[in-house]
Design a protein around this motif. Sequence first.
Motif, PDB file in Angstrom:
ATOM      1  N   PHE A   1       0.835  -1.208   0.000  1.00 41.96           N
ATOM      2  CA  PHE A   1       0.000   0.000   0.000  1.00 41.96           C
ATOM      3  C   PHE A   1       0.865   1.252   0.000  1.00 41.96           C
ATOM      4  O   PHE A   1       0.562   2.232  -0.700  1.00 41.96           O
ATOM      5  N   LEU A   2       1.942   1.248   0.780  1.00 38.73           N
ATOM      6  CA  LEU A   2       2.852   2.396   0.815  1.00 38.73           C
ATOM      7  C   LEU A   2       3.454   2.658  -0.566  1.00 38.73           C
ATOM      8  O   LEU A   2       3.579   3.811  -0.997  1.00 38.73           O
ATOM      9  N   VAL A   3       3.811   1.582  -1.260  1.00 40.12           N
ATOM     10  CA  VAL A   3       4.373   1.740  -2.600  1.00 40.12           C
ATOM     11  C   VAL A   3       3.317   2.278  -3.554  1.00 40.12           C
ATOM     12  O   VAL A   3       3.571   3.198  -4.346  1.00 40.12           O
ATOM     13  N   LEU A   4       2.105   1.724  -3.496  1.00 42.13           N
ATOM     14  CA  LEU A   4       1.021   2.189  -4.380  1.00 42.13           C
ATOM     15  C   LEU A   4       0.654   3.641  -4.082  1.00 42.13           C
ATOM     16  O   LEU A   4       0.265   4.386  -4.992  1.00 42.13           O
ATOM     17  N   TYR A   5       0.761   4.035  -2.840  1.00 39.39           N
ATOM     18  CA  TYR A   5       0.446   5.412  -2.441  1.00 39.39           C
ATOM     19  C   TYR A   5       1.334   6.403  -3.202  1.00 39.39           C
ATOM     20  O   TYR A   5       0.898   7.501  -3.566  1.00 39.39           O
ATOM     21  N   THR A   6       2.573   6.008  -3.459  1.00 39.68           N
ATOM     22  CA  THR A   6       3.490   6.844  -4.236  1.00 39.68           C
ATOM     23  C   THR A   6       3.401   6.551  -5.725  1.00 39.68           C
ATOM     24  O   THR A   6       3.368   7.465  -6.552  1.00 39.68           O
ATOM     25  N   LEU A   7       3.322   5.272  -6.081  1.00 39.48           N
ATOM     26  CA  LEU A   7       3.335   4.884  -7.486  1.00 39.48           C
ATOM     27  C   LEU A   7       2.136   5.451  -8.246  1.00 39.48           C
ATOM     28  O   LEU A   7       2.281   5.998  -9.348  1.00 39.48           O
ATOM     29  N   LEU A   8       0.939   5.345  -7.683  1.00 37.01           N
ATOM     30  CA  LEU A   8      -0.255   5.823  -8.377  1.00 37.01           C
ATOM     31  C   LEU A   8      -0.269   7.341  -8.490  1.00 37.01           C
ATOM     32  O   LEU A   8      -0.826   7.899  -9.449  1.00 37.01           O
ATOM     33  N   TYR A   9       0.334   8.009  -7.548  1.00 41.39           N
ATOM     34  CA  TYR A   9       0.521   9.470  -7.664  1.00 41.39           C
ATOM     35  C   TYR A   9       1.357   9.794  -8.897  1.00 41.39           C
ATOM     36  O   TYR A   9       1.012  10.686  -9.681  1.00 41.39           O
ATOM     37  N   ASN A  10       2.432   9.049  -9.109  1.00 41.44           N
ATOM     38  CA  ASN A  10       3.272   9.266 -10.285  1.00 41.44           C
ATOM     39  C   ASN A  10       2.552   8.887 -11.572  1.00 41.44           C
ATOM     40  O   ASN A  10       2.760   9.522 -12.607  1.00 41.44           O
TER      41      ASN A  10
ATOM     42  N   PHE B   1       6.788   9.192 -16.106  1.00 42.53           N
ATOM     43  CA  PHE B   1       6.846   7.756 -16.392  1.00 42.53           C
ATOM     44  C   PHE B   1       8.058   7.145 -15.693  1.00 42.53           C
ATOM     45  O   PHE B   1       7.969   6.080 -15.072  1.00 42.53           O
ATOM     46  N   MET B   2       9.188   7.836 -15.791  1.00 38.69           N
ATOM     47  CA  MET B   2      10.386   7.372 -15.100  1.00 38.69           C
ATOM     48  C   MET B   2      10.192   7.447 -13.593  1.00 38.69           C
ATOM     49  O   MET B   2      10.652   6.582 -12.839  1.00 38.69           O
ATOM     50  N   GLY B   3       9.491   8.493 -13.137  1.00 41.71           N
ATOM     51  CA  GLY B   3       9.213   8.617 -11.715  1.00 41.71           C
ATOM     52  C   GLY B   3       8.379   7.464 -11.197  1.00 41.71           C
ATOM     53  O   GLY B   3       8.568   7.002 -10.062  1.00 41.71           O
ATOM     54  N   THR B   4       7.444   6.987 -12.030  1.00 44.42           N
ATOM     55  CA  THR B   4       6.630   5.838 -11.643  1.00 44.42           C
ATOM     56  C   THR B   4       7.495   4.611 -11.441  1.00 44.42           C
ATOM     57  O   THR B   4       7.340   3.861 -10.462  1.00 44.42           O
ATOM     58  N   MET B   5       8.425   4.384 -12.364  1.00 42.88           N
ATOM     59  CA  MET B   5       9.317   3.229 -12.238  1.00 42.88           C
ATOM     60  C   MET B   5      10.216   3.363 -11.018  1.00 42.88           C
ATOM     61  O   MET B   5      10.462   2.391 -10.294  1.00 42.88           O
ATOM     62  N   MET B   6      10.708   4.574 -10.763  1.00 42.80           N
ATOM     63  CA  MET B   6      11.582   4.788  -9.615  1.00 42.80           C
ATOM     64  C   MET B   6      10.845   4.571  -8.299  1.00 42.80           C
ATOM     65  O   MET B   6      11.420   4.130  -7.301  1.00 42.80           O
ATOM     66  N   SER B   7       9.544   4.865  -8.280  1.00 47.28           N
ATOM     67  CA  SER B   7       8.780   4.701  -7.046  1.00 47.28           C
ATOM     68  C   SER B   7       8.540   3.233  -6.722  1.00 47.28           C
ATOM     69  O   SER B   7       8.289   2.879  -5.580  1.00 47.28           O
ATOM     70  N   TYR B   8       8.634   2.370  -7.727  1.00 47.53           N
ATOM     71  CA  TYR B   8       8.359   0.950  -7.514  1.00 47.53           C
ATOM     72  C   TYR B   8       9.615   0.096  -7.424  1.00 47.53           C
ATOM     73  O   TYR B   8       9.557  -1.053  -7.007  1.00 47.53           O
ATOM     74  N   VAL B   9      10.754   0.654  -7.776  1.00 45.88           N
ATOM     75  CA  VAL B   9      11.962  -0.152  -7.880  1.00 45.88           C
ATOM     76  C   VAL B   9      12.361  -0.776  -6.546  1.00 45.88           C
ATOM     77  O   VAL B   9      12.859  -1.897  -6.500  1.00 45.88           O
ATOM     78  N   LEU B  10      12.093  -0.089  -5.452  1.00 43.94           N
ATOM     79  CA  LEU B  10      12.485  -0.626  -4.141  1.00 43.94           C
ATOM     80  C   LEU B  10      11.682  -1.874  -3.781  1.00 43.94           C
ATOM     81  O   LEU B  10      12.202  -2.791  -3.153  1.00 43.94           O
ATOM     82  N   GLU B  11      10.428  -1.905  -4.173  1.00 46.02           N
ATOM     83  CA  GLU B  11       9.598  -3.068  -3.867  1.00 46.02           C
ATOM     84  C   GLU B  11       9.895  -4.232  -4.806  1.00 46.02           C
ATOM     85  O   GLU B  11       9.674  -5.391  -4.449  1.00 46.02           O
ATOM     86  N   LEU B  12      10.399  -3.919  -5.986  1.00 46.45           N
ATOM     87  CA  LEU B  12      10.689  -4.972  -6.947  1.00 46.45           C
ATOM     88  C   LEU B  12      11.867  -5.837  -6.516  1.00 46.45           C
ATOM     89  O   LEU B  12      11.945  -7.012  -6.853  1.00 46.45           O
ATOM     90  N   ILE B  13      12.806  -5.251  -5.809  1.00 43.34           N
ATOM     91  CA  ILE B  13      14.033  -5.969  -5.479  1.00 43.34           C
ATOM     92  C   ILE B  13      13.856  -6.691  -4.143  1.00 43.34           C
ATOM     93  O   ILE B  13      14.111  -6.154  -3.079  1.00 43.34           O
TER      94      ILE B  13
END
Length: 506
Positions: A102-111, A467-479
């Motif tokens: 949820f924390l990741v989506l809170y930032t990702l969906l904003y981007n 678009f790049m900001g969206t990827m950057m917001s999710y990269v921490l959860e991906l790893i």
Amino acid sequence: MEKMSIESVREADQDTNKRLVESEGGIHHHQHRNVQYGRPYFVVLLAAFSSLGGWFFGYDQGVTGGVVVMSSFKKDFCIGLYGNASVCDLPVGTLPSDYRRFLVLYTLLYNVGCFIGAAFISSSVAEKFGRRAIIFTASFLFLIGTSMVIFPPGGSKKIMILILIGRIVEGTGVGCSSFACPLYASEIAPTHLRGMLSGFMQMTIVTGLFLANVVNFLLRNHKWGWRLSNGIILIVPITIMIGIFFCPETPRWLFKKKSRELAEKSLKRIRKITNVTVELDAIADAIQEEGNQISIKELLTTKKMLQRLGIAIGMHVLNQGTGINPIFTYGGIIYESVLGKGIVSLLILSGINLLSTIPALFLIDRLGRRKLLIFFGLGMVVGHLVAATVFATGCNIVKTIINDTTPSKEIVNCKTSSGILMLVFTVIFVAFYAISWGVVVFVYVAEIFPLNIRAKAISIATGSNWFMGTMMSYVLELIAPLGIHGKNPIKISEYFSLGILLNNIE
């Protein structure tokens, strides 16, 4: 594709008004060298007001990093939904996975919203209805989106879905703002002040970011802390929505879409002088040279325009790739784990960001765009590299058993000295970023396109930023498996930033 230096593109655009162009009555033989810009105070005021959109841009970015570690936020979105109070107060690496998502989506969906606003809404509104209209639209969307986030009650997963939708709407307003404000300022500014006035946007962004962290610090223990922190900024979009009706439309847009008479009236109001014929002729000649509106297809197939678009997109992608947004978005979480001072660390970083932006407004026209990007970019590399190295060598992974029913978790354990060094060198990175990439990118991209394609091109370029900001917001959860503040994500993002910056330096 041929290489084009940043300064050569800018110089080519500045030559536009010096060429001889045909008109209905013959040929203009003057070269518009005697343009009188009048008194600058009103245009400075207009640029400052239009750049207020940067306040909610920066404020929202700053407030998010702090509110996610507030007890009031955890009470509404974690306690009773994903765990008890003791579980929700654990370091982020040991938080329930659904809450962390949820924390990741809170930032990702904003981007995602920012991308939608910048790429799909801003250009069409700005071209059809004017530059003022898109500034109003940005403020309205942000007002609605933020209201959707802060007013619904917590404690329900269904309500959390509504709040995430609100984050998309909120981000859409910010995306429109990131497009509209630099465009408006660049079209009303005199040539010798264009860099500084366009850079006002960045100044209001960092001011908003700093104030957000001050508010977070003051309200961190309030029972409505995260809601109040988010809600205070609503004063700004309401002010813009009212005040924009008292601002003149840009003469360039009026000349192209309405008439010379309306453009002249607007220019006289902006310059505070009665004789604007020479500057108006320069605008007319530039518009005539630029020709009719260029389609997206022509933008993507015309070699010169494609080169400029490539530069604009590349700058925005690299700007996000430096990791500046994750620093402020996840900085509270990161430094809460490694130093135990998440909100205080964000306050320090945002304060440095604000102070370092002030000299950038003057250096951008004196030193030039390219020099700032290259030489201060090297300072950013040093800050990132040392911070990542300290984290890799001064912190270790500790396995912790929460209770009998919860499997062991891995958390990061850092020495206090290592945490302080990380913060110091992150401060160095932020300072060099604020003086260079933070200001130059938005200013430069607004300058390099002719009027007949400017709105569409800036829209695409700004969209690439988000678009790049969206990827950057999710990269921490991906790893996996180290969680949001894990060691590997930090190292990868730090050295990724190092690589792309070095590749961009000629």
